[in-house]
Enzyme design. Structure first.
Site, PDB file in Angstrom:
ATOM      1  N   LYS A  80      39.720  44.299  51.604  1.00  0.00           N
ATOM      2  CA  LYS A  80      39.564  44.672  50.194  1.00  0.00           C
ATOM      3  C   LYS A  80      38.177  45.256  49.952  1.00  0.00           C
ATOM      4  O   LYS A  80      37.180  44.739  50.484  1.00  0.00           O
ATOM      5  CB  LYS A  80      39.783  43.428  49.310  1.00  0.00           C
ATOM      6  CG  LYS A  80      39.789  43.716  47.816  1.00  0.00           C
ATOM      7  CD  LYS A  80      40.068  42.428  47.008  1.00  0.00           C
ATOM      8  CE  LYS A  80      40.101  42.670  45.518  1.00  0.00           C
ATOM      9  NZ  LYS A  80      40.336  41.423  44.749  1.00  0.00           N
ATOM     10  N   SER A 155      44.259  41.564  41.499  1.00  0.00           N
ATOM     11  CA  SER A 155      43.511  42.764  41.738  1.00  0.00           C
ATOM     12  C   SER A 155      43.538  43.263  43.189  1.00  0.00           C
ATOM     13  O   SER A 155      43.178  44.406  43.442  1.00  0.00           O
ATOM     14  CB  SER A 155      42.050  42.541  41.338  1.00  0.00           C
ATOM     15  OG  SER A 155      41.450  41.563  42.157  1.00  0.00           O
ATOM     16  N   SER A 179      44.269  36.733  42.188  1.00  0.00           N
ATOM     17  CA  SER A 179      44.316  38.077  42.785  1.00  0.00           C
ATOM     18  C   SER A 179      44.769  38.162  44.228  1.00  0.00           C
ATOM     19  O   SER A 179      44.942  39.264  44.747  1.00  0.00           O
ATOM     20  CB  SER A 179      42.958  38.752  42.664  1.00  0.00           C
ATOM     21  OG  SER A 179      42.801  39.245  41.363  1.00  0.00           O
TER      22      SER A 179
END
Ligand code: GLN
Length: 486
Positions: A80, A155, A179
């Site tokens: 990420k 997210s 997330s």
């Protein structure tokens, strides 16, 4: 025909050790898959193909020398874009950091490099990890591989989509209020949020420091165990990381649930949860009972205040953390003026997107003199009550079970009201507030879209969660399903 990108990390690891495949071949298969499907899915902010091949060649050399290698050596993984990678853009999905190349690696990256992973790229995310759909990325939204008109969740939507589409064998995300677990739920993956303090936050760009944790996405429990094992542990550079010794996660996968006590929180059957989600989760609970677990209801009475408390505490911490983006120290800088205050103002005006600005305003308001007691202090009290709810529950139970998300994947653009988006995390937020661990695992389908089953465990009981997950996988095949050819 089974493609190389269909293999699990465990299977690929065996083939690498038997020299039946090389890491270069495995990496090339993933890079080809990226070329084929990434234009549709858009999971990555950056594909690091040259670096990946270099790391793969290095891994193959180590295999050739017959070194005693880490289970992740030579395995293609995605990271990420909130995790600092030395010399490689780390954007956080924001214009503010669009050109930021950290001068150091996050502790998690150091550990992964020592393990010898192959990094295929950095993944798209809601700006500064604020969101539940990846639509708040400043660059582009990511699509759900199960239905390209739908969101992958967020997210960490890019990390989830990359693994679900076969572009990486596993990935890492961050979970502040859900997330990792919510996108795992929407993309049919195992997504685990570790106990607060289990994984170093050094080099994780801060959103809400008392809630953030890095954790893995995988296609099964064993892979998740390997990915967690590689990053868990104490770090001197993160004062909130725990000195508690790390368990043997793969060793915990014994498959036996006899006598395991699992609680079903009554307050987690909330209005607004889709009927297809409720029925899948109820059927899963029966499965756990058949596996020998003792299932009974439990009450977590303060659950209903969780979302409200989170949306005071997380923005309050974010407003402080994001004050560092002033155009002087990091990233984007507005230069069209000689006025210092104007430069700072314009830097923040142009550098941050609307959701980030909303959170900064909420947080600044909640912390301001005169409102601190009414909002922030109240929210912290609620946080303590929620933590106590869980402590009481874990006196009686080894784990708790619930839906991970109230809905299956929703259409891109479907949720325009911020408050409705915040409700996506109604089942995941309490675990962050209490600091306990949680995982979402593939729990079936509703109207052809994945449903996630959430398991919550007491602090440092990741081994219990993975044990339940692997026992559940042994009697289901949800985790083996792939989205129809992209
Ligand atoms: N969706 C939640 C939020 O917007 C949680 C995000 C996260 O876990 N990073 O804050």
């Amino acid at each position: 025909m089974t493609e190389l990108y269909h293999l699990s990390i465990t299977e690929a690891g065996e083939l690498l050790r038997q020299k039946k495949i090389s890491s270069v071949e495995l990496t090339q298969a993933h890079l080809e898959r990226i070329r084929a499907v990434e234009p549709k899915v858009k999971a990555f902010t950056l594909v690091t193909d040259e670096l990946a091949l270099e790391q793969a060649r290095e891994a193959d050399k180590r295999f050739a020398r017959g070194e005693n290698l880490h289970p992740l050596t030579g395995i293609p993984l995605a990271i990420k874009d909130v995790i600092a990678t030395k010399g490689i853009a780390t954007t956080c999905g924001s214009r503010m950091l669009e050109n930021f190349k950290p001068p150091f690696d996050a502790t998690v990256m150091e550990k992964l490099h020592d393990a010898g992973i192959v990094m295929v790229g950095k993944t798209n995310m809601d700006e500064f990890a604020m969101g539940s759909s990846t639509e708040h990325s400043a660059f582009f939204p990511t699509k759900n591989p199960w239905d390209l008109d739908r969101a992958p969740g967020g997210s960490s939507g890019g990390s989830a989509a990359a693994v679900a589409a076969g572009m990486a064998m596993g990935s890492y995300g961050s979970d502040t209020g859900g997330s990792i677990r919510q996108p795992a739920s929407l993309c049919n993956l195992v997504g685990l949020k570790p106990t607060y303090g289990r994984v170093s936050r050094f080099g994780l760009v801060a959103f809400a420091s008392s809630l953030d944790q890095i954790g893995p996405f995988a296609r099964n429990a064993r892979d998740a165990a390997l990915l967690l094992q590689a990053i868990a542990g104490h770090d001197e550079r993160d004062a909130t990381s725990s000195p508690q010794s790390v368990q043997d996660y793969t060793g915990a996968l014994t498959g036996d649930l006899k006598g395991m006590r699992i609680g079903v929180p009554e307050e987690y059957w909330v209005e607004g949860t889709q009927p297809g989600v409720v029925s899948a989760v109820k059927a899963n609970i029966e499965r756990l009972r058949e596996l020998g677990a003792e299932i009974s209801p439990v009450s977590l009475p303060h659950t209903k205040y969780g979302v409200a408390a989170y949306y005071i505490i997380a923005p309050a911490e974010a407003s402080a953390n994001l004050s560092r983006y002033d155009g002087v120290k990091y990233g984007f800088s507005y230069r069209d003026t000689s006025e210092m205050w104007e430069a700072m103002e314009k830097t923040r005006e142009y550098g941050f997107g609307p959701e980030v600005k909303r959170r900064i305003m909420l947080g600044t308001y909640a912390l301001s003199a005169g409102y601190y007691d009414a909002y922030y202090k109240q929210a912290e009290k609620v946080r303590t009550l929620i933590t106590q709810d869980f402590s009481r529950a874990f006196e009686q139970f080894d784990a708790l079970v619930s839906p991970a998300s109230p809905t299956v994947a929703f259409k891109l653009g479907e949720i325009s009201d911020p408050y409705q988006m915040y409700l996506q995390d109604v089942f995941t937020i309490p675990a962050n507030l209490a600091g306990i661990c949680g995982v979402s695992i593939p729990g079936g389908f509703s109207e052809g879209l994945p449903v996630g089953l959430q398991l919550l465990g007491n602090v440092f009981k990741e081994d219990t969660l993975l044990k339940i997950a692997s026992a559940f996988e042994a009697v289901t095949d949800y985790h083996k399903q792939w989205p129809a050819e992209l």
